[in-house]
Write a protein that holds these residues in place. Structure first.
Motif, PDB file in Angstrom:
ATOM      1  N   GLY A   1       0.814  -1.205   0.000  1.00 31.20           N
ATOM      2  CA  GLY A   1       0.000   0.000   0.000  1.00 31.20           C
ATOM      3  C   GLY A   1       0.848   1.255   0.000  1.00 31.20           C
ATOM      4  N   ARG A   2       1.858   1.246   0.842  1.00 29.20           N
ATOM      5  CA  ARG A   2       2.744   2.410   0.906  1.00 29.20           C
ATOM      6  C   ARG A   2       3.455   2.625  -0.414  1.00 29.20           C
ATOM      7  N   ILE A   3       3.900   1.534  -0.993  1.00 26.32           N
ATOM      8  CA  ILE A   3       4.592   1.641  -2.273  1.00 26.32           C
ATOM      9  C   ILE A   3       3.677   2.282  -3.302  1.00 26.32           C
ATOM     10  N   GLN A   4       2.451   1.795  -3.361  1.00 25.46           N
ATOM     11  CA  GLN A   4       1.522   2.350  -4.348  1.00 25.46           C
ATOM     12  C   GLN A   4       1.282   3.825  -4.106  1.00 25.46           C
ATOM     13  N   CYS A   5       1.107   4.185  -2.861  1.00 27.47           N
ATOM     14  CA  CYS A   5       0.886   5.588  -2.530  1.00 27.47           C
ATOM     15  C   CYS A   5       2.079   6.431  -2.941  1.00 27.47           C
TER      16      CYS A   5
ATOM     17  N   ARG B   1     -14.478  16.619  -2.355  1.00 26.34           N
ATOM     18  CA  ARG B   1     -13.109  16.271  -2.711  1.00 26.34           C
ATOM     19  C   ARG B   1     -12.220  15.999  -1.506  1.00 26.34           C
ATOM     20  N   TYR B   2     -12.646  16.488  -0.335  1.00 20.67           N
ATOM     21  CA  TYR B   2     -11.792  16.316   0.831  1.00 20.67           C
ATOM     22  C   TYR B   2     -11.637  14.861   1.240  1.00 20.67           C
ATOM     23  N   ALA B   3     -12.593  14.036   0.877  1.00 21.38           N
ATOM     24  CA  ALA B   3     -12.481  12.628   1.257  1.00 21.38           C
ATOM     25  C   ALA B   3     -11.209  12.035   0.645  1.00 21.38           C
ATOM     26  N   ASP B   4     -11.063  12.192  -0.665  1.00 18.94           N
ATOM     27  CA  ASP B   4      -9.859  11.693  -1.324  1.00 18.94           C
ATOM     28  C   ASP B   4      -8.603  12.353  -0.778  1.00 18.94           C
ATOM     29  N   ARG B   5      -8.724  13.636  -0.600  1.00 18.85           N
ATOM     30  CA  ARG B   5      -7.572  14.400  -0.134  1.00 18.85           C
ATOM     31  C   ARG B   5      -7.057  13.895   1.207  1.00 18.85           C
ATOM     32  N   VAL B   6      -7.987  13.650   2.117  1.00 14.64           N
ATOM     33  CA  VAL B   6      -7.589  13.166   3.435  1.00 14.64           C
ATOM     34  C   VAL B   6      -6.945  11.791   3.327  1.00 14.64           C
TER      35      VAL B   6
ATOM     36  N   ARG C   1      -3.222  10.827   4.560  1.00 13.05           N
ATOM     37  CA  ARG C   1      -2.942   9.726   5.468  1.00 13.05           C
ATOM     38  C   ARG C   1      -1.974   8.723   4.843  1.00 13.05           C
ATOM     39  N   GLY C   2      -2.132   8.499   3.565  1.00 11.71           N
ATOM     40  CA  GLY C   2      -1.208   7.592   2.893  1.00 11.71           C
ATOM     41  C   GLY C   2       0.216   8.114   2.939  1.00 11.71           C
ATOM     42  N   LEU C   3       0.370   9.386   2.649  1.00 13.35           N
ATOM     43  CA  LEU C   3       1.710   9.970   2.650  1.00 13.35           C
ATOM     44  C   LEU C   3       2.296   9.990   4.059  1.00 13.35           C
ATOM     45  N   LEU C   4       1.486  10.330   5.031  1.00 13.08           N
ATOM     46  CA  LEU C   4       1.967  10.324   6.417  1.00 13.08           C
ATOM     47  C   LEU C   4       2.436   8.929   6.792  1.00 13.08           C
ATOM     48  N   ASP C   5       1.646   7.947   6.447  1.00 12.22           N
ATOM     49  CA  ASP C   5       1.984   6.574   6.791  1.00 12.22           C
ATOM     50  C   ASP C   5       3.261   6.130   6.083  1.00 12.22           C
ATOM     51  N   ALA C   6       3.536   6.746   4.953  1.00 13.43           N
ATOM     52  CA  ALA C   6       4.733   6.370   4.205  1.00 13.43           C
ATOM     53  C   ALA C   6       5.924   7.220   4.621  1.00 13.43           C
TER      54      ALA C   6
END
Lengths: 144, 144
Positions: A97-101, B41-46, B50-55
């Motif tokens: 998941g992280r990779i994809q992101c 649009r905020y749903a996708d944005r959030v 979160r994906g970037l933070l997790d990465a």
DNA sequence: CTTGACATTCACATCTATGTGAGGGTTTGA
DNA sequence: TCAAACCCTCACATAGATGTGAATGTCAAG
């Protein structure tokens, strides 16, 4: 090798190397005087740890997966409890998941940079210096 | 949509949505009564945040790169100061590094799991249930 | 023998992403 | 009109990765 040299070779502060040890990520031997003594392999290992940490993996998980990544050929199936397997599968999926992101967002950045570059090249053709910084549109990994 | 619904739809706590706003990552409008009002649009944005933070991407950087990822076609070349460009190139490279690290380690995990699976299949062939969990050796991304 | 560079442990400090709760408004429905 | 379920701000708490400093030990070179 002692802590100072490993620190230099990996870019991790001494403090950090002791922290990794405290977290059980590395287990250096000790010289008779109590100094930590690091085997050559720790250089790579520390870099791997730092990479995973930077990619959002907490030390708790790194500690669990490191042993499975250590000896590629002779795997310790002994360690392979069902919980371990499940944990590894879960982490593998989270990593995917992280990779994809990361890939998606990095490609978006690349796209933006390309656009800007093209716009600048089109707008100012005679500034005397080519605005291409050397590295063209990179291999984009869009097959992920 | 108000904060509660966005929270449900993204899995981010209300507290966290307010935190992202405090960090300048999202800027919802306000209803007359002061309640936050979020656009679809905020749903996708959030989720992206979160994906970037997790990465491993910190909010400080996310805040800087998000605007460049927002409108793919009409890029604001206005924002494209040399510093911004340099920052984006730097982040792009860091992301590439993280991707490589994650891919390498994830593939190692996959390899380990495959070995264990093979070992178990070989050892106990008549347990009555096939130990393949459904998902075979996945698309491995080793071309990265 | 002393000085400087390195090592040790212990402990407190910091930053970031979060949780949690207090104290108080608003909206909705019985 | 009252209660439930929202929302607000403010502030304190926590966990993880790291920095920094104190007090001390070890060792090599002058």
């Amino acid at each position: 090798m002692r802590i100072g040299e490993l620190s230099q070779r990996t870019g991790a502060s001494r403090r950090l190397l002791r922290y990794y040890e405290e977290q059980g990520l590395i287990v250096p031997t000790r010289s008779p005087n109590g100094y930590r003594d690091y085997d050559e392999r720790y250089a790579d290992r520390v870099l791997q740890i730092r990479g995973l940490l930077d990619a959002g993996m907490p030390t708790r998980i790194i500690k669990q997966i490191l042993p499975c990544l250590r000896s590629p050929q002779d795997i310790h199936v002994a360690d392979a409890t069902p919980e371990t397997i499940a944990m590894l599968e879960h982490e593998r999926d989270r990593m995917t998941g992280r990779i994809q992101c990361l890939v998606r967002n990095r490609n978006a950045i690349s796209g933006y940079l390309d656009s800007v570059r093209r716009a600048q090249e089109g707008a100012a053709e005679d500034t005397g210096f080519p605005s291409s910084g050397g590295r063209g549109p990179d291999a984009v990994l869009d097959h992920v």
